[in-house]
Design a protein around this motif. Structure first.
Motif, short mmCIF file in Angstrom:
data_model
loop_
_atom_site.label_atom_id
_atom_site.label_comp_id
_atom_site.label_asym_id
_atom_site.label_seq_id
_atom_site.Cartn_x
_atom_site.Cartn_y
_atom_site.Cartn_z
N ASP A 1 -19.96 44.41 14.24
CA ASP A 1 -19.37 43.82 15.44
C ASP A 1 -17.87 43.64 15.18
OD1 ASP A 1 -20.07 42.06 18.07
OD2 ASP A 1 -18.45 41.13 16.89
N MET A 2 -17.03 44.24 15.99
CA MET A 2 -15.59 44.24 15.74
C MET A 2 -14.99 42.83 15.80
SD MET A 2 -14.73 47.27 14.90
CE MET A 2 -16.34 47.40 14.11
N SER A 3 -15.51 41.99 16.66
CA SER A 3 -15.00 40.62 16.73
C SER A 3 -15.33 39.86 15.44
CB SER A 3 -15.60 39.89 17.94
OG SER A 3 -15.21 40.51 19.14
N GLU A 4 -16.56 40.08 14.93
CA GLU A 4 -16.93 39.44 13.68
C GLU A 4 -16.09 39.99 12.53
OE1 GLU A 4 -20.87 38.73 10.81
OE2 GLU A 4 -20.94 40.20 12.45
N LEU A 5 -15.84 41.30 12.54
CA LEU A 5 -15.00 41.91 11.52
C LEU A 5 -13.62 41.25 11.49
CD1 LEU A 5 -14.15 44.20 9.52
CD2 LEU A 5 -13.50 45.52 11.57
N GLN A 6 -13.00 41.13 12.64
CA GLN A 6 -11.66 40.54 12.69
C GLN A 6 -11.66 39.09 12.23
OE1 GLN A 6 -10.30 41.22 16.73
NE2 GLN A 6 -10.78 43.42 16.60
N ALA A 7 -12.70 38.35 12.62
CA ALA A 7 -12.77 36.94 12.24
C ALA A 7 -12.96 36.79 10.73
CB ALA A 7 -13.92 36.25 12.98
N ARG A 8 -13.82 37.60 10.14
CA ARG A 8 -14.06 37.50 8.69
C ARG A 8 -12.84 37.96 7.91
NH1 ARG A 8 -19.01 35.79 7.78
NH2 ARG A 8 -20.73 36.28 9.23
N VAL A 9 -12.14 38.95 8.39
CA VAL A 9 -10.91 39.39 7.72
C VAL A 9 -9.86 38.28 7.76
CG1 VAL A 9 -8.96 40.99 7.90
CG2 VAL A 9 -11.31 41.86 8.01
N ARG A 10 -9.68 37.66 8.93
CA ARG A 10 -8.70 36.56 9.02
C ARG A 10 -9.05 35.42 8.08
NH1 ARG A 10 -8.83 37.80 14.65
NH2 ARG A 10 -10.40 36.16 15.00
N ALA A 11 -10.34 35.06 8.03
CA ALA A 11 -10.77 33.98 7.15
C ALA A 11 -10.57 34.35 5.68
CB ALA A 11 -12.24 33.64 7.42
N GLY A 12 -10.92 35.60 5.34
CA GLY A 12 -10.76 36.04 3.96
C GLY A 12 -9.31 36.05 3.52
N LEU A 13 -8.43 36.49 4.41
CA LEU A 13 -7.01 36.52 4.06
C LEU A 13 -6.43 35.11 3.94
CD1 LEU A 13 -5.78 39.54 6.22
CD2 LEU A 13 -6.10 39.45 3.73
N ARG A 14 -6.92 34.18 4.76
CA ARG A 14 -6.46 32.79 4.62
C ARG A 14 -6.80 32.27 3.23
NH1 ARG A 14 -8.24 32.04 10.00
NH2 ARG A 14 -10.21 31.15 9.26
N LEU A 15 -8.03 32.53 2.78
CA LEU A 15 -8.44 32.07 1.46
C LEU A 15 -7.66 32.77 0.35
CD1 LEU A 15 -12.32 31.88 1.95
CD2 LEU A 15 -10.72 29.97 1.72
N TYR A 16 -7.40 34.06 0.53
CA TYR A 16 -6.64 34.79 -0.47
C TYR A 16 -5.22 34.23 -0.61
CZ TYR A 16 -3.96 38.54 -2.66
OH TYR A 16 -3.12 39.25 -3.48
N HIS A 17 -4.56 34.00 0.53
CA HIS A 17 -3.19 33.49 0.49
C HIS A 17 -3.15 32.05 -0.02
CE1 HIS A 17 -1.46 37.06 2.15
NE2 HIS A 17 -2.12 36.97 3.29
N LEU A 18 -4.20 31.28 0.29
CA LEU A 18 -4.27 29.93 -0.26
C LEU A 18 -4.36 29.98 -1.79
CD1 LEU A 18 -4.55 26.87 0.06
CD2 LEU A 18 -7.02 27.20 0.37
N HIS A 19 -5.19 30.89 -2.29
CA HIS A 19 -5.31 31.06 -3.73
C HIS A 19 -3.98 31.48 -4.34
CE1 HIS A 19 -6.22 33.28 -7.47
NE2 HIS A 19 -7.18 32.38 -7.63
N GLN A 20 -3.27 32.38 -3.69
CA GLN A 20 -1.98 32.82 -4.20
C GLN A 20 -0.98 31.67 -4.24
OE1 GLN A 20 -3.37 35.65 -5.44
NE2 GLN A 20 -1.33 36.52 -5.19
N ASP A 21 -0.99 30.84 -3.20
CA ASP A 21 -0.09 29.68 -3.18
C ASP A 21 -0.42 28.71 -4.30
OD1 ASP A 21 1.16 30.72 -0.97
OD2 ASP A 21 0.08 29.47 0.48
N LEU A 22 -1.71 28.48 -4.53
CA LEU A 22 -2.12 27.58 -5.61
C LEU A 22 -1.71 28.13 -6.96
CD1 LEU A 22 -5.68 26.50 -4.39
CD2 LEU A 22 -3.62 25.08 -4.47
N GLN A 23 -1.85 29.44 -7.14
CA GLN A 23 -1.45 30.06 -8.40
C GLN A 23 0.06 29.91 -8.62
OE1 GLN A 23 -4.47 30.29 -10.10
NE2 GLN A 23 -3.37 31.99 -11.03
N ALA A 24 0.83 30.08 -7.55
CA ALA A 24 2.29 29.93 -7.67
C ALA A 24 2.66 28.50 -8.03
CB ALA A 24 2.96 30.35 -6.36
N GLN A 25 1.99 27.53 -7.39
CA GLN A 25 2.24 26.13 -7.72
C GLN A 25 1.83 25.84 -9.16
OE1 GLN A 25 0.54 23.44 -4.83
NE2 GLN A 25 1.13 24.75 -3.13
#
Length: 376
Positions: free
Chosen positions: A107-131
């Motif tokens: 389902d394309m809507s589910e795909l987009q939602a899961r990608v957005r959520a996954g990228l949020r977590l990835y960038h959060l992890h990157q920010d934590l690593q930088a800190q």
């Protein structure tokens, strides 16, 4: 722009996912099998990977397992694409390191939602690593400052060497030795409860206060007066819950006399260079500093004979588990020193190496400070 890697052997799925995600503004790379996907992942280090479960050469589970075992790629958000819905299959995917699942048909809507959520977590992890990296750099700078203010070895006429090994980058142990007058040598070692920055700050503060003689009206040649002043200055409270132990000594060269006092600290050990290798434990009754402001500290003294060696240390040097699961303890440390002195006066490095050889795999787990004073 977020980098996304698609690993799938179906050209139609590749085209569908790539078209959908590029319309969302993502940069998309495609691989047709698991081996190619791992190679591409190492090249581009994507923020997110969408990988099919069933593929030739390497399936999605093995791709995920290898990717998550790679330190440079382990933070990549991994979405496993599958038509499987059994709980056992999902558990297998999670055990391999998958972060999310996407079920076929997609389902394309589910795909987009899961990608957005996954990228949020990835960038959060990157920010934590930088800190984390910034914090580690600041702690390393602070640790370097602490080491820089510790005294250099003293060579003549009295020889003093020392070693400081914090359990973390920063520790609560601190020590100093310096000539107060041409005839008077100050020696002390303190241990603030706890570890890390919270213990290092008061430790360094005390060192600087004593060096600058910041307590007016006290005689720094009288150990009991120094301990009394510190006991009042660093009284425990809700804002300052830490206490500290300390051994403070004053050596008078002309009369070869050591005056000392301790506050809840391990005794200093005075080893005589004789055939009997006599050892004296130098300690006075005294509670740790900061516990009771009304406590009165007392000093004692002893004569220093030629070629005696004095050891002042924190409890981290003997509160360690040995290979036989028993704690070394003060008695064990004293015995070790006696045995080593039978072969001549050991260096600090030799003493620490000998203790390490008898330790279990953990080694030193507490802050450790050791001073060795050799009298002529």
């Amino acid at each position: 722009m977020a980098q996304i890697l698609i690993i799938d052997d179906d050209p139609i799925i590749q085209l569908l996912l790539r078209h959908t995600l590029e319309k969302q503004g993502y940069q998309v790379t495609v691989a047709g099998n698991g081996q190619d996907g791992l190679a591409r992942a190492q090249q581009i280090r994507p923020a997110l990977i969408i990988c099919d479960w069933m593929m030739p050469l390497l399936d999605g589970i093995e791709v995920c397992r290898r990717l998550k075992s790679n330190a440079q790629l382990s933070a990549t958000f991994f979405v496993l694409l599958t038509s499987r819905s059994d709980l056992a299959d999902r558990i297998a995917g999670l055990n391999a390191g998958a972060d999310e699942f996407l079920t076929k048909p997609i389902d394309m809507s589910e795909l987009q939602a899961r990608v957005r959520a996954g990228l949020r977590l990835y960038h959060l992890h990157q920010d934590l690593q930088a800190q984390k990296q910034r914090l580690e750099a600041e702690l390393a700078e602070a640790a370097q400052y602490v080491r820089s203010i510790l005294p250099a070895p003293l060579q003549s006429p009295i020889q003093i060497s020392s070693q400081f090994i914090p359990s973390r980058q920063l520790g609560g142990d601190c020590f100093d030795y310096y000539w107060l007058t041409p005839d008077t040598l100050i020696l002390y070692l303190l241990d603030v409860s706890g570890h890390g920055l919270g213990a290092a700050l008061p430790s360094v503060s005390i060192l600087n206060m004593l060096r600058s003689q910041a307590f007016p009206g006290i005689d720094y040649q009288q150990p009991q007066e120094v301990l009394h002043a510190l006991n009042l200055r660093f009284a425990m409270s809700q804002e300052n819950p830490k206490y500290l132990t300390m051994w403070y000594g004053v050596y008078h060269v002309s009369r070869r006399e050591l005056v000392y006092a301790s506050a809840g600290h391990p005794p200093a050990l005075l080893v005589s260079d004789t055939s009997t290798l006599e050892m004296q434990l130098l300690k006075t009754p005294g509670l740790p500093l900061g516990m009771f402001t009304e406590f009165d500290y007392v000093s004692q003294s002893c004569k220093i004979a030629a070629h005696q060696t004095l050891y002042i240390f924190s409890d981290g040097i003997y509160e360690i588990d040995q290979a036989n699961q028993e704690m070394l303890g003060l008695a064990g440390f004293s015995t070790l020193l006696k045995q080593m002195h039978q072969q001549g006066t050991p260096s600090i490095e030799q003493i620490l190496a000998q203790i390490r050889r008898g330790c279990d795999r953990q080694g030193f787990t507490d802050d450790l400070a050791l001073m060795q004073i050799s009298f002529p």
